[in-house]
Design a protein around this motif. Structure first.
Motif, PDB file in Angstrom:
ATOM      1  N   LEU A 104       0.803  -1.226   0.000  1.00  0.00           N
ATOM      2  CA  LEU A 104       0.000   0.000   0.000  1.00  0.00           C
ATOM      3  C   LEU A 104       0.841   1.285   0.000  1.00  0.00           C
ATOM      4  CD1 LEU A 104      -3.002   0.826  -0.015  1.00  0.00           C
ATOM      5  CD2 LEU A 104      -2.854   1.107   2.441  1.00  0.00           C
ATOM      6  N   ASP A 105       1.989   1.279   0.665  1.00  0.00           N
ATOM      7  CA  ASP A 105       2.818   2.494   0.706  1.00  0.00           C
ATOM      8  C   ASP A 105       3.497   2.756  -0.638  1.00  0.00           C
ATOM      9  OD1 ASP A 105       2.414   3.263   3.375  1.00  0.00           O
ATOM     10  OD2 ASP A 105       3.794   1.703   4.057  1.00  0.00           O
ATOM     11  N   LEU A 106       3.520   1.754  -1.494  1.00  0.00           N
ATOM     12  CA  LEU A 106       4.296   1.872  -2.727  1.00  0.00           C
ATOM     13  C   LEU A 106       3.425   2.088  -3.966  1.00  0.00           C
ATOM     14  CD1 LEU A 106       6.627  -1.077  -1.739  1.00  0.00           C
ATOM     15  CD2 LEU A 106       7.188   1.342  -1.597  1.00  0.00           C
ATOM     16  N   SER A 107       2.319   1.366  -4.053  1.00  0.00           N
ATOM     17  CA  SER A 107       1.427   1.536  -5.201  1.00  0.00           C
ATOM     18  C   SER A 107       0.057   0.937  -4.889  1.00  0.00           C
ATOM     19  CB  SER A 107       2.022   0.842  -6.435  1.00  0.00           C
ATOM     20  OG  SER A 107       1.004   0.527  -7.364  1.00  0.00           O
ATOM     21  N   VAL A 108      -0.973   1.788  -4.913  1.00  0.00           N
ATOM     22  CA  VAL A 108      -2.323   1.296  -4.608  1.00  0.00           C
ATOM     23  C   VAL A 108      -2.773   0.303  -5.694  1.00  0.00           C
ATOM     24  CG1 VAL A 108      -4.752   1.952  -4.300  1.00  0.00           C
ATOM     25  CG2 VAL A 108      -2.958   3.388  -3.343  1.00  0.00           C
ATOM     26  N   GLU A 109      -2.448   0.623  -6.956  1.00  0.00           N
ATOM     27  CA  GLU A 109      -2.893  -0.258  -8.042  1.00  0.00           C
ATOM     28  C   GLU A 109      -2.263  -1.631  -7.942  1.00  0.00           C
ATOM     29  OE1 GLU A 109      -5.777   1.568  -8.911  1.00  0.00           O
ATOM     30  OE2 GLU A 109      -5.483  -0.177 -10.218  1.00  0.00           O
ATOM     31  N   LYS A 110      -0.969  -1.663  -7.691  1.00  0.00           N
ATOM     32  CA  LYS A 110      -0.279  -2.967  -7.547  1.00  0.00           C
ATOM     33  C   LYS A 110      -0.849  -3.721  -6.349  1.00  0.00           C
ATOM     34  CE  LYS A 110       3.237  -3.063 -10.552  1.00  0.00           C
ATOM     35  NZ  LYS A 110       3.285  -4.002 -11.629  1.00  0.00           N
ATOM     36  N   THR A 111      -1.100  -2.977  -5.272  1.00  0.00           N
ATOM     37  CA  THR A 111      -1.650  -3.611  -4.068  1.00  0.00           C
ATOM     38  C   THR A 111      -2.994  -4.242  -4.401  1.00  0.00           C
ATOM     39  OG1 THR A 111      -0.569  -1.973  -2.691  1.00  0.00           O
ATOM     40  CG2 THR A 111      -2.351  -3.185  -1.665  1.00  0.00           C
ATOM     41  N   TYR A 112      -3.806  -3.501  -5.164  1.00  0.00           N
ATOM     42  CA  TYR A 112      -5.113  -4.054  -5.531  1.00  0.00           C
ATOM     43  C   TYR A 112      -4.926  -5.331  -6.363  1.00  0.00           C
ATOM     44  CZ  TYR A 112     -10.051  -4.406  -6.273  1.00  0.00           C
ATOM     45  OH  TYR A 112     -11.338  -4.888  -6.258  1.00  0.00           O
ATOM     46  N   GLY A 113      -3.943  -5.313  -7.218  1.00  0.00           N
ATOM     47  CA  GLY A 113      -3.654  -6.495  -8.042  1.00  0.00           C
ATOM     48  C   GLY A 113      -3.305  -7.710  -7.174  1.00  0.00           C
ATOM     49  N   TYR A 114      -2.442  -7.503  -6.179  1.00  0.00           N
ATOM     50  CA  TYR A 114      -2.056  -8.620  -5.288  1.00  0.00           C
ATOM     51  C   TYR A 114      -3.271  -9.085  -4.477  1.00  0.00           C
ATOM     52  CZ  TYR A 114       2.789  -7.276  -6.268  1.00  0.00           C
ATOM     53  OH  TYR A 114       3.970  -6.977  -6.886  1.00  0.00           O
ATOM     54  N   PHE A 115      -4.041  -8.083  -4.007  1.00  0.00           N
ATOM     55  CA  PHE A 115      -5.218  -8.417  -3.198  1.00  0.00           C
ATOM     56  C   PHE A 115      -6.208  -9.234  -4.035  1.00  0.00           C
ATOM     57  CE2 PHE A 115      -9.441  -7.541  -1.514  1.00  0.00           C
ATOM     58  CZ  PHE A 115      -9.259  -7.879  -0.183  1.00  0.00           C
ATOM     59  N   LYS A 116      -6.359  -8.827  -5.275  1.00  0.00           N
ATOM     60  CA  LYS A 116      -7.294  -9.512  -6.175  1.00  0.00           C
ATOM     61  C   LYS A 116      -6.858 -10.968  -6.384  1.00  0.00           C
ATOM     62  CE  LYS A 116      -9.370  -8.830 -10.601  1.00  0.00           C
ATOM     63  NZ  LYS A 116      -9.934  -8.014 -11.593  1.00  0.00           N
ATOM     64  N   ALA A 117      -5.567 -11.157  -6.571  1.00  0.00           N
ATOM     65  CA  ALA A 117      -5.058 -12.527  -6.783  1.00  0.00           C
ATOM     66  C   ALA A 117      -5.349 -13.388  -5.546  1.00  0.00           C
ATOM     67  CB  ALA A 117      -3.564 -12.483  -7.061  1.00  0.00           C
ATOM     68  N   ILE A 118      -5.132 -12.828  -4.366  1.00  0.00           N
ATOM     69  CA  ILE A 118      -5.383 -13.576  -3.120  1.00  0.00           C
ATOM     70  C   ILE A 118      -6.880 -13.871  -2.992  1.00  0.00           C
ATOM     71  CG2 ILE A 118      -5.303 -13.453  -0.585  1.00  0.00           C
ATOM     72  CD1 ILE A 118      -2.860 -11.539  -0.922  1.00  0.00           C
ATOM     73  N   THR A 119      -7.699 -12.846  -3.265  1.00  0.00           N
ATOM     74  CA  THR A 119      -9.146 -12.996  -3.070  1.00  0.00           C
ATOM     75  C   THR A 119      -9.755 -13.972  -4.082  1.00  0.00           C
ATOM     76  OG1 THR A 119      -9.146 -10.764  -2.200  1.00  0.00           O
ATOM     77  CG2 THR A 119     -11.282 -11.683  -2.715  1.00  0.00           C
ATOM     78  N   GLU A 120      -9.239 -13.946  -5.305  1.00  0.00           N
ATOM     79  CA  GLU A 120      -9.731 -14.908  -6.310  1.00  0.00           C
ATOM     80  C   GLU A 120      -9.404 -16.339  -5.879  1.00  0.00           C
ATOM     81  OE1 GLU A 120      -8.026 -13.280  -9.868  1.00  0.00           O
ATOM     82  OE2 GLU A 120      -9.851 -12.124 -10.325  1.00  0.00           O
ATOM     83  N   GLU A 121      -8.203 -16.515  -5.345  1.00  0.00           N
ATOM     84  CA  GLU A 121      -7.809 -17.847  -4.851  1.00  0.00           C
ATOM     85  C   GLU A 121      -8.739 -18.262  -3.705  1.00  0.00           C
ATOM     86  OE1 GLU A 121      -5.179 -19.562  -6.198  1.00  0.00           O
ATOM     87  OE2 GLU A 121      -5.649 -21.276  -4.893  1.00  0.00           O
ATOM     88  N   ALA A 122      -9.027 -17.301  -2.820  1.00  0.00           N
ATOM     89  CA  ALA A 122      -9.924 -17.589  -1.690  1.00  0.00           C
ATOM     90  C   ALA A 122     -11.314 -17.962  -2.197  1.00  0.00           C
ATOM     91  CB  ALA A 122      -9.996 -16.382  -0.758  1.00  0.00           C
TER      92      ALA A 122
END
Ligand code: FDA
Length: 309
Positions: A104-122
């Motif tokens: 989150l401190d580095l890039s909101v868009e990238k963070t959303y991308g990582y979060f999306k990958a985790i959430t899709e797996e979930a």
């Protein structure tokens, strides 16, 4: 807010202590009470044991302050592996993460991308992802992030803190999303301009927000989780839930692993939905200091460990 609590929370953020504090043998020994170990395997073993006592689980990997996005990617991959392990071991466990851990401190868009990958797996594994709430510097960005995520995913929940004055207004907006909300008192060192300085006001606001959550839960099925070890407050919430005719198994209580364990098991055996949050990871020092700040007796426990090997 007591001077004692402020001092410990200052220690949680102090860079020298962050670097050296975790190496003191008595601190390492005392932390075991709240953290079964640094590896996910340690957390899984602890989870299997408490699940046998009727508790459900949440796993959280401790880590803050990333140096680069490559580290965020490692954390995201780790959580994806954890979701696979949960399914493999038949644990009734969900995961909870801090957005700063995934960039989150580095890039909101990238963070959303990582979060999306985790959430899709979930989602593929019928699992659920909780977002922790960090200090007030992150409240706006975290809320915005959750609003976006909730519009895309069913299986996401957010933590909100009753010590902040703003939380009631934030909750009004959140409830429009039929969200999943974990209500906590709040664990960071916040100025009196942003947070109630008196504990009794924090507790009263927790109750007020609980009523809002219970009502929404009754009306449209929002998921409400009451994350506190405050047994008096929980008793009031249990009573309010009866008033809203919310069945016991739908009243979700979340607590931290190692704290009032007997009570967690008693509540689960009485038919409530109880989840115990198990933390693990190498970067546990600031998280542990926040646990010490919550209860002066914990500091005595650390001191006792200074004299016993
Ligand atoms: P309170 O501090 O009033 O304690 C009530 C009683 O519980 C105490 O008298 C004591 O008996 C017992 N107790 C509480 N803490 C203890 C401890 N550390 N050791 C031993 N006994 C203790 N915060 C945040 O800011 N963001 C977040 O995302 C989260 N996430 C989260 C998830 C879950 C599942 C829980 C349970 C908590 C959090 N928190 C959090 C932490 C939360 O904000 C708060 O700091 C702690 O839950 C302690 O507050 P209580 O509500 O337990 O009340």
């Amino acid at each position: 807010m007591s001077i004692f609590r402020n001092m410990i929370l200052w220690g949680a953020d102090n860079q020298w202590l962050r670097k050296h504090g975790a190496n003191f043998f008595f601190v390492r020994k005392a932390v075991k009470r709240f953290m079964p170990g640094e590896q996910i395997e340690d957390a899984i073993l602890a989870a299997q044991s408490i699940q046998a006592n009727g508790l459900k689980i949440i796993f959280t990997h401790l880590g803050e302050n990333l140096q680069g996005l490559s580290e965020a990617e490692v954390v995201a991959k780790h959580y994806i592996e954890v979701l696979k392990k949960i399914e493999k071991t038949n644990l009734q466990a969900e995961i909870s993460l801090k957005l700063t851990q995934i960039g989150l401190d580095l890039s909101v868009e990238k963070t959303y991308g990582y979060f999306k990958a985790i959430t899709e797996e979930a989602l593929a594994r019928k699992n659920f992802v909780w977002i922790d709430m960090e200090s007030s510097a992150y409240t706006d960005v975290t809320l915005k992030f959750y609003h976006r995520a909730r519009k895309e995913f069913e299986n996401v929940g957010l933590c909100i803190q009753s010590y902040l004055y703003r939380t009631e207004d934030d909750l009004v907006e959140l409830l429009k999303l039929t969200p999943a909300i974990r209500l906590v008192k709040g664990a960071y060192n916040e100025p009196k301009e942003k947070a109630y300085p008196d504990k009794k006001d924090v507790d009263e606001n927790f109750y007020k927000l609980s009523e809002m959550l219970l009502e929404s839960s009754k009306e449209n099925g929002a998921r409400a989780a009451f994350a506190t070890h405050d047994l008096d407050l929980l008793a009031r919430i249990q009573k309010a839930a009866e008033k809203y005719e919310i069945p016991q198994e739908s009243l979700e209580i979340q607590m931290l692993y190692g704290i009032v364990t007997k009570e967690q098991i008693r509540l689960a055996n009485a038919g409530y939905h109880v989840r115990s949050l198990i933390s693990y990871g190498e970067f546990w020092y600031p998280w542990y200091m926040r646990r010490l700040a919550e209860r002066p007796a914990n500091v005595l426990f650390v001191m006792k460990n200074m004299f016993t090997r």
